[in-house]
Design a protein around this motif. Structure first.
Motif, short mmCIF file in Angstrom:
data_model
loop_
_atom_site.label_atom_id
_atom_site.label_comp_id
_atom_site.label_asym_id
_atom_site.label_seq_id
_atom_site.Cartn_x
_atom_site.Cartn_y
_atom_site.Cartn_z
N UNK A 35 79.73 1.75 -29.92
CA UNK A 35 79.28 0.35 -29.92
C UNK A 35 80.39 -0.61 -29.54
N UNK A 36 81.60 -0.34 -29.96
CA UNK A 36 82.70 -1.26 -29.67
C UNK A 36 82.91 -1.40 -28.17
N UNK A 37 82.85 -0.28 -27.44
CA UNK A 37 83.04 -0.34 -26.00
C UNK A 37 81.92 -1.13 -25.33
N UNK A 38 80.66 -0.92 -25.80
CA UNK A 38 79.53 -1.66 -25.24
C UNK A 38 79.65 -3.14 -25.58
N UNK A 39 80.03 -3.46 -26.82
CA UNK A 39 80.17 -4.86 -27.22
C UNK A 39 81.21 -5.57 -26.36
N UNK A 40 82.30 -4.87 -26.04
CA UNK A 40 83.33 -5.46 -25.18
C UNK A 40 82.80 -5.76 -23.79
N UNK A 41 81.99 -4.83 -23.24
CA UNK A 41 81.43 -5.04 -21.90
C UNK A 41 80.44 -6.20 -21.91
N UNK A 42 79.61 -6.28 -22.95
CA UNK A 42 78.63 -7.37 -23.06
C UNK A 42 79.34 -8.71 -23.16
N UNK A 43 80.36 -8.80 -24.02
CA UNK A 43 81.09 -10.06 -24.20
C UNK A 43 81.77 -10.49 -22.92
N UNK A 44 82.37 -9.54 -22.19
CA UNK A 44 83.05 -9.88 -20.94
C UNK A 44 82.06 -10.39 -19.90
N UNK A 45 80.85 -9.80 -19.84
CA UNK A 45 79.86 -10.24 -18.87
C UNK A 45 79.33 -11.63 -19.22
N UNK A 46 79.11 -11.89 -20.50
CA UNK A 46 78.61 -13.21 -20.93
C UNK A 46 79.65 -14.29 -20.63
N UNK A 47 80.93 -13.93 -20.75
CA UNK A 47 81.99 -14.90 -20.50
C UNK A 47 82.04 -15.34 -19.05
N UNK A 48 81.47 -14.56 -18.17
CA UNK A 48 81.42 -14.96 -16.77
C UNK A 48 82.13 -13.97 -15.86
N UNK A 49 81.98 -14.20 -14.54
CA UNK A 49 82.55 -13.27 -13.56
C UNK A 49 84.07 -13.17 -13.73
N UNK A 50 84.66 -12.03 -13.28
CA UNK A 50 83.96 -10.91 -12.64
C UNK A 50 83.30 -9.98 -13.66
N UNK A 51 82.38 -9.11 -13.16
CA UNK A 51 81.71 -8.17 -14.05
C UNK A 51 82.68 -7.11 -14.53
N UNK A 52 82.63 -6.76 -15.79
CA UNK A 52 83.54 -5.71 -16.31
C UNK A 52 83.13 -4.34 -15.78
N UNK A 53 84.02 -3.36 -15.82
CA UNK A 53 83.67 -2.00 -15.38
C UNK A 53 82.68 -1.35 -16.32
#
Length: 506
Positions: free
Chosen positions: A64-82
């Motif tokens: 979950x931590x890895x997914x939460x990091x990806x979600x937060x980075x995408x919500x923060x705006x571009x660029x899209x996280x890996x």
């Protein structure tokens, strides 16, 4: 207005129609606004992607931590996280199930689009291909070691035979022990060559049901006192192209393996069936192509194979029964034989318990050959005496072979490589028969020497010897009419081959 009403019509249709990946539109808090049918299907018996639920709740606590990091980075705006690896929180999934989660910002409004792709099959195939490459490397090493080991065994066997001919009493018994040990070493080398897929094969079209049924008396003896043997065989059964002797070997190895897995007793079941494979399937170190296959399965009711052991069971010398006499060559031999015959081996847990090994044979067509060939007695050595050109880079083998051939009355000229052999002929030695090792130092090997000599004297009898099997050098021998002896051989076999060579050529 519902969330679905806020989604543009074209995007909504694409969103719903996507079948390869699970999609979810997330708000700025990482909650699910909308999920497509594919994501519902992926989640299965785990947390459902319901509207308003946290996206990270779909995944196991460990990921979950890895997914939460990806979600937060995408919500923060571009660029899209890996993309990040994860595992869905579905307790019914297999242990190696995995997904990749890709998140990117939404266009024109806050939030993110989460894309979930099942990568289980891709990772399984990647692991199998990596395992196949590793086993192939080990097989090449085993083949090379087997060649050199056969040269050593040939020298040991020849020396022991020569000494035995001059000895008696306790010394003779010791020498027979050396010969017995060398013979066991030769059998071990044959198993290594089988794993390396470098055996000499004699494939023929057989009805697999009949062929397995013919082995029932032997398999009944192998099953053990506490085990029951069940055969489910169509008769005569589907056709495959395979070496009958190798079929015996793979079945014996698998039945012995099943017996040892059920020390307290149980049922060993052998079945034959046809199988139309609709798509690629991963097997041990390979990928089985779609098409028509004939599958021979051997299953037991033992404790099964632990997941951490499974990737190693086909490695040569890997065994969990070292203290009980296991050599670790049984399953590696099965794998090598099946590969050399364009087949595959797969292993999986049984339906209830235990393990099932499946042998995959390409379906064949044609006329069924005779079930078993009757062995014939070897021809006695001819009495004629010949001029022999003996070519081998191993001094011990040259010495012992020369001694044996001269003891049989032949005139022998020795050479350590092809160039020295050609020099001997240029110097006036005219051989009746040439005995040459295949692998030698220099620019010309034994096959090249045979071709060069045949160019000058068509029909010159040639006997090639090698620590590799005939199957390994078979392409070079094709059409030349050359006799082959695989090391280690008894010197009596070499003498007999030389004695037969000239009459056979005439």
């Amino acid at each position: 207005m519902s969330e679905a009403d806020r989604i543009p019509a074209d995007f909504g249709r694409l969103f719903e129609a996507e079948e390869e990946a699970g999609l979810a539109v997330l708000d700025t808090e990482g909650r699910i606004r909308l999920a497509n049918p594919a994501l519902w299907a992926l989640c299965g018996g785990g947390a459902a992607p319901e509207t308003g639920g946290a996206a990270v709740a779909l995944f196991t606590e460990e990921t979950r931590a890895a997914v939460a990091g990806a979600v937060a980075a995408a919500i923060a705006g571009p660029p899209a996280p890996p993309a990040v690896p994860a595992r869905l929180a579905d307790p019914t999934l297999p242990p190696d199930a995995a997904v990749e989660v890709q998140c990117r910002p939404l266009r024109g409004e806050p939030g993110a689009l989460m894309r979930v792709v099942d990568v289980t099959a891709r990772r399984r195939m990647q692991r199998q291909l990596e395992e196949g490459a590793r086993l192939q490397t080990v097989g090449q090493l085993a083949g090379g070691v087997a060649h050199d080991f056969n040269n050593l065994l040939a020298a040991i066997t020849g020396a022991a035979e020569a000494a035995l001919a001059r000895s008696g009493g306790e010394t003779a018994e010791d020498l027979r022990g050396i010969l017995d040990a060398a013979a066991r070493g030769a059998r071990l080398v044959k198993q290594l060559l089988a794993f390396a897929s470098r055996q000499t094969l004699a494939p023929q079209v057989i009805a697999l049901g009949d062929a397995v049924a013919a082995m029932e008396p032997l398999l009944m003896q192998l099953r053990g006192a506490r085990q029951v043997l069940e055969l489910d065989l169509p008769r005569p059964g589907p056709l495959v192209r395979f070496d009958l002797a190798q079929l015996d070997q793979v079945l014996v190895n698998l039945v012995v393996n099943a017996r040892e897995a059920m020390a307290e007793g149980g049922t060993i079941r052998i079945a034959v069936a046809t199988h139309a494979l609709p798509s690629e399937e991963v097997a041990q170190g390979s990928v089985i192509a779609p098409g028509e296959w004939v599958v021979l399965s051997v299953s037991d009711e033992g404790r099964g194979i632990a997941p951490e052991i499974l990737p190693h069971v086909f490695e040569p010398f890997f065994t969990t029964r070292r203290g009980q006499g296991g050599t670790g060559l049984g399953l590696s031999t099965v794998l090598g034989i099946m590969r050399q015959s364009a087949g595959h081996v797969s292993v999986a847990p049984g339906a209830g318990q235990g393990t099932v090994f499946r042998l995959w044979f390409p379906a064949a067509q044609g006329v069924v050959a005779a079930t078993r060939e009757v062995a014939t007695a070897p021809k006695p050595a001819a009495e004629a005496r010949h001029r022999v050109l003996l070519v081998d880079d191993e001094p011990a083998i040259r010495l012992l072979a020369r001694r044996a051939l001269e003891g049989a009355g032949h005139e022998v000229q020795v050479a350590e490589d092809a160039e020295a052999a050609l020099d001997a002929i240029a110097g006036g030695f005219v051989p009746d028969v040439v005995v040459s090792d295949v692998t030698m130092p220099g620019d010309m090997d034994g096959i090249g020497l045979a071709r060069a000599l045949r160019d000058e004297r068509p029909g010159l009898p040639v006997i090639l010897v090698s620590g590799y099997s005939e199957g390994t050098v078979g392409e070079g021998l094709s059409g030349l009419g050359i006799r082959f002896l695989e090391k280690p051989f008894r010197m009596a076999d070499l003498v007999a081959a030389v004695g037969e060579a000239v009459p056979a050529a005439e």
